[in-house]
Design a protein around this motif. Structure first.
Motif, short mmCIF file in Angstrom:
data_model
loop_
_atom_site.label_atom_id
_atom_site.label_comp_id
_atom_site.label_asym_id
_atom_site.label_seq_id
_atom_site.Cartn_x
_atom_site.Cartn_y
_atom_site.Cartn_z
N ASP A 1 0.83 -1.21 0.00
CA ASP A 1 0.00 0.00 0.00
C ASP A 1 0.87 1.27 0.00
OD1 ASP A 1 -2.30 -1.48 0.00
OD2 ASP A 1 -2.59 -1.39 2.17
N ILE A 2 1.96 1.24 0.80
CA ILE A 2 2.86 2.39 0.82
C ILE A 2 3.44 2.64 -0.56
CG2 ILE A 2 5.07 3.22 1.73
CD1 ILE A 2 4.39 1.82 4.34
N LEU B 1 2.21 1.72 -3.55
CA LEU B 1 1.19 2.17 -4.50
C LEU B 1 0.80 3.62 -4.24
CD1 LEU B 1 -1.10 -1.00 -4.65
CD2 LEU B 1 0.58 -0.24 -6.35
N ASN B 2 0.74 4.02 -2.96
CA ASN B 2 0.38 5.41 -2.65
C ASN B 2 1.49 6.38 -3.00
OD1 ASN B 2 -2.19 4.81 -1.62
ND2 ASN B 2 -1.36 4.32 0.41
N ALA B 3 2.74 5.89 -3.03
CA ALA B 3 3.87 6.76 -3.34
C ALA B 3 4.04 6.98 -4.84
CB ALA B 3 5.16 6.19 -2.74
N PRO C 1 1.98 7.72 -7.39
CA PRO C 1 1.40 8.91 -8.06
C PRO C 1 2.21 10.19 -7.85
CG PRO C 1 -0.31 7.65 -6.93
CD PRO C 1 1.00 7.06 -6.53
N PHE C 2 2.98 10.25 -6.78
CA PHE C 2 3.76 11.45 -6.52
C PHE C 2 5.01 11.53 -7.41
CE2 PHE C 2 1.33 10.81 -2.63
CZ PHE C 2 0.87 12.10 -2.38
#
Length: 529
Positions: free
Chosen positions: A281-282, A284-286, A288-289
């Motif tokens: 999850d970390i 995948l969330n990183a 887009p940045f």
């Protein structure tokens, strides 16, 4: 020869450095969280095993006490069938501890049994537990064996003696293992795990007395390091590999009254499954940045390369009159870029410090609510950094083993709590009261001198001797007093001096106070307990 320009070099280097930093940080975070999860699981399993071991120990002691009470009443009942039947029925029904209760005479013949079974009264029991009880003539907890009706059980017994000391037989109770009607099964509960976790109880011969898989109850737990450790009387936790090859995180604790051991273990893979999902999850969330970050890197690479590029272009027509003006118009951004780099490094350092504080350790003794050894050490380190003087009082309860032997460990625990309350009552709000273990306590008095600390210790000694304790009378204390920095160069040395003074006080007759390097304080006529 075509050469790569500075803008592309900066762009490639920055992208590579960013990806590498992210990869290192991601890996470091993973390893830190992995270690934390495993440590928490090991401690949780140890605490769970210790709790169940304590409950099992109390359960067995209570069962033996029931039998002992009955054994004291039975000499005057032997030969009276109705009274014997009433007594075994009472033992069977009163608490539901035993699945079967027997009264057997010295010749091994059954005098009464509950529940009643045809043909059993006046017969000779040939079971392993019955034979061992006759031979031992002492309180006994048997190893597991198969009883008369095919149940796997353990047999608890108490001898019956006449007032003149003659052996009259025994009263015993059977507890079924691995079955829903067994009181031990009810005590430990049914644990329905879906991840391969296990909870089991073993006896001194490694026989499984309880297992959440009933088919394994009665078997032998071999090749397990946790079982070997708990049968040596150790309590703790460890990572191990079972005989089946499964990597486990195990906690274990002994049952002192019976020589049994309780083991709670969970597969390492099951513990780390949640971590794998969290790290995904970390990631995948990183992601887009990274798109705006890459755009910013491209723009910054142009901004950084522009001054040198302008200078390089100007250098190609150095002889032109406009070259001087063009050089003056070049704006350099190197200082600002350096500040940005330092700010990023500062942010990364802050992240690492936050990761380092994810796991805060417990610093409180669970029995008394006082600080434990770790809390004591943290206070010493903090005061040493602050160069803050303090006095240390090492306190020990005189003859505490006699309290446990005479009144039992429950009363002993209450005595420890009683002394803890007295120590709080004589201390200030800024003082630190600690329990080092057993009956040993430490009182730290910041900004207090040696004589003032001795007065506090003497006040505590007198108060303890005059105050009614759970034993019914006063409890006498011995104490040693030292001071930092006047007595020693380091806080740890001061604690050692306080301990040495304490032992000098105990050697001098107990119930007194001794100062580091000085004589004892306290009444020579004070009673020693």
């Amino acid at each position: 020869m075509h050469r790569v320009d500075l803008r592309r070099l900066i762009l490639l280097l920055t992208i590579a450095a960013t990806l590498l930093t992210f990869a290192i940080s991601f890996h470091a975070s993973y390893q830190t969280l992995r270690s934390q999860l495993m440590s928490q699981t090991l401690e949780a399993n140890r605490a769970y095993a210790a709790k169940l071991a304590h409950s099992t120990d109390n359960f067995l002691k209570a069962a033996q006490q029931q039998l002992a009470y009955s054994a004291a009443l039975l000499p005057e009942m032997l030969g009276q069938a109705e009274r014997l039947d009433a007594e075994v029925t009472r033992l069977k029904e009163q608490t539901g501890t035993f699945n079967g209760v027997f009264i057997v005479c010295a010749k091994g013949r059954v005098q009464a049994v509950a529940p009643w079974r045809p043909g059993l009264v006046d017969s000779v029991l040939q079971t392993e537990g019955a034979q061992r009880a006759l031979a031992a003539r002492a309180p006994l907890i048997s190893t597991p064996y198969v009883g008369l009706r095919g149940h796997l059980l353990v047999f608890l017994s108490q001898p019956i003696f006449a007032p003149d000391g003659r052996y009259l037989g025994y009263v015993g109770g059977a507890i079924h293992l691995g079955e829903s009607d067994g009181s031990l099964q009810a005590l430990l509960g049914n644990h329905y795990y879906q991840d391969g976790s296990q909870l089991y109880v073993v006896d001194g011969n490694r026989h499984l007395l309880h297992h959440q898989d009933p088919s394994r109850t009665g078997g032998v737990a071999a090749g397990n390091a946790a079982v070997e450790a708990v049968l040596r009387g150790e309590e703790g936790s460890r990572r191990l590999r079972e005989a089946s090859g499964i990597d486990m995180l195990a906690g274990y604790a002994p049952v002192p009254s019976s020589g049994w051991g309780v083991v709670a273990q969970r597969p390492t893979a099951a513990t780390l499954t949640a971590l794998d999902g969290l790290m995904l999850d970390i990631l995948l969330n990183a992601l887009p940045f990274f798109i705006p970050v890459l755009a910013a890197i491209w723009w910054l690479s142009q901004l950084i390369a522009r001054p040198l590029r302008q200078l390089a272009v100007t250098a190609r027509h150095w002889e032109h009159a406009a070259a001087r003006t063009e050089i003056r118009q070049v704006r350099s951004w190197y200082f600002e870029a350096e500040q940005l780099r330092l700010a990023m490094l500062g942010g990364l350092s802050l992240l690492h410090r936050k990761l380092g504080r994810l796991n805060q350790e417990n610093v409180t003794d669970p029995l008394t609510g006082l600080a434990n050894r770790r809390g004591l050490q943290l206070a010493l380190e903090r005061w040493q950094e602050q160069n803050r003087p303090f006095a240390a009082i090492a306190v020990d309860i005189d003859h505490f083993k006699q309290v446990n032997d005479t009144y039992g460990h429950d009363v002993g625990d209450r005595v420890l709590q009683h002394v803890s309350r007295l120590m709080r009552s004589v201390s200030r709000s800024g003082d630190l009261v600690c329990r080092g273990g057993g009956e040993e306590f430490t009182l730290l008095l910041p900004e207090a001198g040696l004589e003032a600390a001795a007065q506090v210790a003497e006040r505590l000694r007198v108060l303890s001797g005059q105050t009614k304790s759970p034993t019914g009378g006063g409890v006498t204390l011995s104490a040693g007093v030292a001071h930092w920095p006047s007595c020693a160069a380091s806080p740890s040395a001061v604690l050692k001096l306080a301990d040495e003074a304490l032992y000098r006080a105990k050697r001098s007759g107990r119930n007194r106070i001794a100062l580091a390097g000085q004589l004892e304080v306290g009444s020579e006529d004070a009673p020693v307990s």
